[in-house]
Design a protein around this motif. Structure first.
Motif, short mmCIF file in Angstrom:
data_model
loop_
_atom_site.label_atom_id
_atom_site.label_comp_id
_atom_site.label_asym_id
_atom_site.label_seq_id
_atom_site.Cartn_x
_atom_site.Cartn_y
_atom_site.Cartn_z
N MET A 1 153.41 91.83 101.57
CA MET A 1 152.04 92.36 101.50
C MET A 1 151.79 92.95 100.11
SD MET A 1 149.84 92.82 104.19
CE MET A 1 148.22 93.50 104.37
N VAL A 2 150.65 92.64 99.56
CA VAL A 2 150.29 93.14 98.24
C VAL A 2 149.27 94.25 98.40
CG1 VAL A 2 148.99 92.56 96.16
CG2 VAL A 2 150.82 91.08 96.92
N GLU A 3 149.43 95.28 97.59
CA GLU A 3 148.57 96.45 97.69
C GLU A 3 147.95 96.71 96.32
OE1 GLU A 3 149.52 100.19 100.28
OE2 GLU A 3 150.58 100.30 98.38
N VAL A 4 146.66 96.97 96.30
CA VAL A 4 145.98 97.33 95.05
C VAL A 4 145.46 98.76 95.19
CG1 VAL A 4 144.00 96.87 93.57
CG2 VAL A 4 145.33 94.96 94.49
N ASP A 5 145.76 99.58 94.18
CA ASP A 5 145.22 100.93 94.14
C ASP A 5 143.84 100.86 93.49
OD1 ASP A 5 144.51 103.53 93.56
OD2 ASP A 5 146.56 104.16 93.12
N PHE A 6 142.83 100.93 94.32
CA PHE A 6 141.46 100.76 93.81
C PHE A 6 140.98 101.97 93.01
CE2 PHE A 6 141.72 97.53 97.09
CZ PHE A 6 141.17 96.44 96.43
N ASP A 7 141.72 103.06 93.05
CA ASP A 7 141.39 104.19 92.17
C ASP A 7 141.79 103.87 90.73
OD1 ASP A 7 140.33 105.73 94.18
OD2 ASP A 7 142.25 106.67 94.66
N LEU A 8 142.78 102.97 90.58
CA LEU A 8 143.25 102.58 89.24
C LEU A 8 142.56 101.30 88.75
CD1 LEU A 8 147.12 103.16 89.60
CD2 LEU A 8 145.48 104.59 88.38
N PRO A 55 146.86 95.66 83.47
CA PRO A 55 146.85 96.72 82.46
C PRO A 55 146.73 98.13 83.04
CG PRO A 55 144.79 95.48 82.41
CD PRO A 55 145.69 94.78 83.38
N ARG A 56 146.38 98.21 84.30
CA ARG A 56 146.25 99.52 84.95
C ARG A 56 147.41 99.80 85.91
NH1 ARG A 56 143.34 103.38 83.48
NH2 ARG A 56 142.51 103.85 85.54
N ALA A 57 148.36 98.89 85.98
CA ALA A 57 149.50 99.03 86.91
C ALA A 57 149.02 99.37 88.32
CB ALA A 57 150.48 100.09 86.39
N ALA A 58 148.01 98.63 88.75
CA ALA A 58 147.36 98.95 90.03
C ALA A 58 147.88 98.11 91.20
CB ALA A 58 145.85 98.74 89.89
N ILE A 59 148.71 97.09 90.91
CA ILE A 59 149.16 96.18 91.96
C ILE A 59 150.64 96.43 92.26
CG2 ILE A 59 149.22 93.77 92.74
CD1 ILE A 59 147.51 93.11 90.24
#
Ligand code: SF4
Length: 63
Positions: A1-8, A55-59
């Motif tokens: 499962m892949v997770e994205v931090d949408f705050d980043l 570039p935001r290390a969000a994944i």
């Protein structure tokens, strides 16, 4: 499962270019993740590349 931090995430689309089967931008330029595509073994390398290239290390992989 892949997770994205949408705050980043800043919706710059880098991951969409690297793994277009998994990541997409909707009509509001919001990132959308296909969980079903993320599960496919053939997309693993592209997801790893997207994680490394964001570039935001969000994944990240969710374990
Ligand atoms: S590369 Fe990172 S910051 Fe850019 S859209 Fe994808 S998750 Fe968001």
């Amino acid at each position: 499962m892949v997770e994205v931090d949408f705050d980043l995430c800043e919706s710059n689309g880098v991951c969409v270019g690297v793994a277009p089967d998994v990541f997409d931008l909707n009509e509001r330029d919001e990132l959308v993740v296909s969980d079903s595509a993320a599960e496919l073994p053939e997309n693993k390398d592209a997801i790893d590349e997207a994680i490394a290239g964001c570039p935001r290390a969000a994944i990240r992989w969710r374990t």
